[in-house]
Scaffold this active site. Sequence first.
Site, mmCIF file in Angstrom:
data_model
loop_
_atom_site.group_PDB
_atom_site.id
_atom_site.type_symbol
_atom_site.label_atom_id
_atom_site.label_comp_id
_atom_site.label_asym_id
_atom_site.label_seq_id
_atom_site.Cartn_x
_atom_site.Cartn_y
_atom_site.Cartn_z
ATOM 1 N N ASP A 55 2.634 4.881 3.583
ATOM 2 C CA ASP A 55 1.742 4.906 2.458
ATOM 3 C C ASP A 55 0.314 4.489 2.596
ATOM 4 O OD1 ASP A 55 3.897 6.244 0.798
ATOM 5 O OD2 ASP A 55 4.397 4.202 -0.027
ATOM 6 N N TYR A 86 6.344 13.929 -6.469
ATOM 7 C CA TYR A 86 5.975 13.208 -7.605
ATOM 8 C C TYR A 86 5.548 14.419 -8.536
ATOM 9 C CZ TYR A 86 4.916 8.630 -5.604
ATOM 10 O OH TYR A 86 5.192 7.460 -5.205
#
Length: 470
Positions: free
Chosen positions: A149, A402
């Site tokens: 990330d 997402y």
Amino acid sequence: MNPNQKIITIGSVSLGLVVLNILLHIVSITITVLVLPGNGNSGNCNETIIREYNETVRIEKVTQRHNTNVIEYIERPESDHFMNNTEPLCDAKGFAPFSKDNGIRIGSRGHIFVIREPFVSCSPTECRTFFLTQGSLLNDKHSNGTVKDRSPYRTLMSVEIGQSPNVYQARFEAVAWSATACHDGKKWMTIGVTGPDAKAVAVVHYGGIPTDVINSWAGNILRTQESSCTCIQGECYWVMTDGPANRQAQYRVFKAKQGKIIGQTEISFNGGHIEECSCYPNEGKVECVCRDNWTGTNRPVLVISSDLSYRVGYLCAGLPSDTPRGEDSQFTGSCTSPMGNQGYGVKGFGFRQGNDVWMGRTISRTSRSGFEILKIRNGWTQNSKEQIKKQVVVDNLNWSGYSGSFTLPVELTKRNCLVPCFWVEMIRGKPEEKTIWTSSSSIVMCGVEHEIADWSWHDGAILPFDIDKM
């Protein structure tokens, strides 16, 4: 005629032609300089020509002086007023496709960035897709390990909506491994979070220039929405989290005007967890549907007023919309407390429609696959399970990820309400597939006054790529 006479004759003719040519040029210049100005003409021909270059409008002012073009490049004029954004949301009976970038399919042979966390935000004149790159391209050795990330190579970039995240059309926005962006009617504001986990910094950019900063206040991965922030009458709002991802953290709302922070407030939410809020303007307030990464499979709801007062709780609907989650039949819902007792989660969204709510969720209860959006009668205010409508966007045989919200401003639509829209990220590669990389593409949908048939607008890339076989 002997050879010498031939040479003299040819030379004389050539000299005569040269002299005649010079005389003609002198006459032409005399007429241009002396005669035309005498007729009241300045000698200049000024005109503004609009030409398109590489899908970007560039305005050229072309001035002609005596057969010579002087070209000046003029910057696109900026709006002189802020967007209002106090209108209500339009009522949506279904959601129609707005755009699809197909970035990973194109990336098997094109120069496409490795990305995650794409989102959409709109100005009065355009919508743009923002994304966090990994500082590498698909099908390249630097894509190895991009499941991570946070790295110093991650940047926020953007393209016009519908374009793939390619190196030729992407615009740099900020150095960031977490971000948000929105337009106030005059300029774009972006917030990019970067730096070490314990001392991360959020840099506010306005019109492309750094204008303010927010330092980590809890020392535990300062992060923000990964979707559009919200501007109302020139003031822009966004939500940030600092603290653990699996227990109580700290949450703040920030307000900025023209890139300078003018207010902030801490959200008191004991026992609740807020991350990655998806926010939109509605009737002069900011409404957010967020992610509880601690225990809840229902989503936190945050409603923010212009004075930074707020109301916080959970989406009341009697159906869960986070992933992973339990069976619908076993879920009761709560307007105030986390329900479901499931850790982890995924960024998602919802839209209030009166007392009803549109809420998106993965079709799978256990993994990020498939995507559907449900309309629940009285789901904003009550623990209702009554589905009024359901629309499938990605079938359960394909990966999703997402999802988040944004609105189309009235300046774009010429309507008297804000059109609700959402995007769905479709993650490919690690950890679910046998590749060295992780990236995503997206599908974008906007509310319409008609029902739309179920279909699957999935990513569609055939994996693995050549780089994965080495």
